[in-house]
Scaffold this active site. Sequence first.
Site, PDB file in Angstrom:
ATOM      1  N   PHE A 138       0.793  -1.237   0.052  1.00 58.48           N
ATOM      2  CA  PHE A 138       0.070   0.080  -0.080  1.00 58.48           C
ATOM      3  C   PHE A 138       0.978   1.337  -0.045  1.00 58.48           C
ATOM      4  O   PHE A 138       1.685   1.432   0.839  1.00 58.48           O
ATOM      5  CB  PHE A 138      -0.940   0.192   1.086  1.00 58.48           C
ATOM      6  CG  PHE A 138      -2.081   1.157   1.203  1.00 58.48           C
ATOM      7  CD1 PHE A 138      -3.157   0.795   0.261  1.00 58.48           C
ATOM      8  CD2 PHE A 138      -1.775   2.228   1.713  1.00 58.48           C
ATOM      9  CE1 PHE A 138      -4.028   2.006   0.193  1.00 58.48           C
ATOM     10  CE2 PHE A 138      -2.532   3.531   1.321  1.00 58.48           C
ATOM     11  CZ  PHE A 138      -3.789   3.137   0.936  1.00 58.48           C
ATOM     12  N   ASP A 223       9.217   2.628   1.748  1.00 56.13           N
ATOM     13  CA  ASP A 223       8.136   3.226   2.169  1.00 56.13           C
ATOM     14  C   ASP A 223       8.022   3.027   3.722  1.00 56.13           C
ATOM     15  O   ASP A 223       7.323   1.950   4.128  1.00 56.13           O
ATOM     16  CB  ASP A 223       6.667   2.838   1.438  1.00 56.13           C
ATOM     17  CG  ASP A 223       5.598   3.281   2.074  1.00 56.13           C
ATOM     18  OD1 ASP A 223       5.210   4.182   3.201  1.00 56.13           O
ATOM     19  OD2 ASP A 223       4.615   3.405   1.098  1.00 56.13           O
ATOM     20  N   LYS A 252       2.524  10.035   8.335  1.00 55.72           N
ATOM     21  CA  LYS A 252       1.620   9.489   9.632  1.00 55.72           C
ATOM     22  C   LYS A 252       1.979  10.076  11.031  1.00 55.72           C
ATOM     23  O   LYS A 252       1.872  11.037  11.135  1.00 55.72           O
ATOM     24  CB  LYS A 252       1.429   8.008   9.672  1.00 55.72           C
ATOM     25  CG  LYS A 252       0.493   7.474   8.465  1.00 55.72           C
ATOM     26  CD  LYS A 252       0.658   5.926   8.794  1.00 55.72           C
ATOM     27  CE  LYS A 252      -0.326   5.179   7.625  1.00 55.72           C
ATOM     28  NZ  LYS A 252      -1.824   5.416   7.943  1.00 55.72           N
TER      29      LYS A 252
END
Length: 397
Positions: A138, A223, A252
């Site tokens: 993702f 990532d 985040k």
Amino acid sequence: MDSEQWMILSEKYVAHTYARYPILLVKGKGMRVWDLEGKEYLDFVSGLAVCNLGHCHPKVVKAIQDQAAKLIHISNFYYIQPQIQLASLLCQHSFADKVFFCNSGAEANEAALKLARKYAKEKMNNDRYEMITMERSFHGRTLATLTATAQKKFQKGYSPLMPGFKYVPFNDLEAVRVAADSKTCAIMVEPLQGEGGVNCPSEGYLKGLREICNERGMLLIFDEVQVGMGRTGKLFAYEHDGVEPDLLTLAKSLAGGVPIGALLVKKEIAESFGPGDHGSTFGGNPLATAAGVAVLTAILEEGVLENCREVGSYFLSKLEGIKRRFLLVQDVRGKGLILGMELKVEGAPIVKEMMQKGFLINCTMDHVLRFLPPLIVTKEEVDQMVKALEEVFKGIS
Ligand SMILES: Cc1ncc(COP(=O)(O)O)c(C=O)c1O
């Protein structure tokens, strides 16, 4: 107005891109959040790996308040003090020499993909633009990062996708060797897959990717949007394997809940971005980066990583205990405080029951319960959650 009335308004006016649970949370402190009616929840989601220091950490709140009173935003036409501080801190504590700031994980990955392409055009040859990404990955929801995200369910309805992406199974080095050719410029991978079901890299996998990249002159992009900033018990997940990427993305938890994204990169590669090549109005603005400085400093100074490692392995052992007692549990895995429990049944009803009992947990890939508590969680809080989960499981089996 009560929660129900707010929810009716939300259904009426807010775009329906999320399947929401029927609670309205209005306050948080440390591990706890409260809904409008005052019901308390222990939070094992952390806003999806965002509030790594817990809700409203006093130093983060103060940094935001102080900065908001001084200067909330100013253009990247000018130098920005907290931006410089955060970039220096990130570089001092990582492999990187330079940081590009943006506002989300998708944007950080978008920047990584753009920079990798540009670098390849300048330093390799014009024809090298393809990326290899992993199944169950993702990477975000923009068109390029959605294309990088090798999961059909997210891509459905958005064709044609971006050209130049190839997918291979996660943890399969041979598949990467076969897929990589003279057009490939980079590999993008999560060092531990979060949304894809909490999938850990097998021994030697990341090192193997590094070797393939070195052999073929390709770039390695990690990532760490979900697993960076201490989530796995080290500041960056790549540290566990001693394998450094060429580019790394964060978002985040970097500013504790103030929107931010960052691309960390080595100097030689960073040079392919000159003035005007990429940018963002809000990227690295004073408010977000002041919060980021407070978050990073607290992670480094307050024993957060040690707690993550210690409580994380305690938590994992408790989940393994549940697996031994309940046949409906297929597997338990994870690192630090990103833990997954794969079930033989649907996870959503369990998440709902846990919510009624006062615990927020998450489910991904339909069957994997995902636990992402703040990194300050205690063993006692883990015990409470595990006890409630066992009660729910007893009701099913
Ligand atoms: C590994 C990873 N990369 C990228 C993203 C996208 O981040 P954002 O939602 O901030 O765009 C996410 C979000 O869950 C993620 O987990």
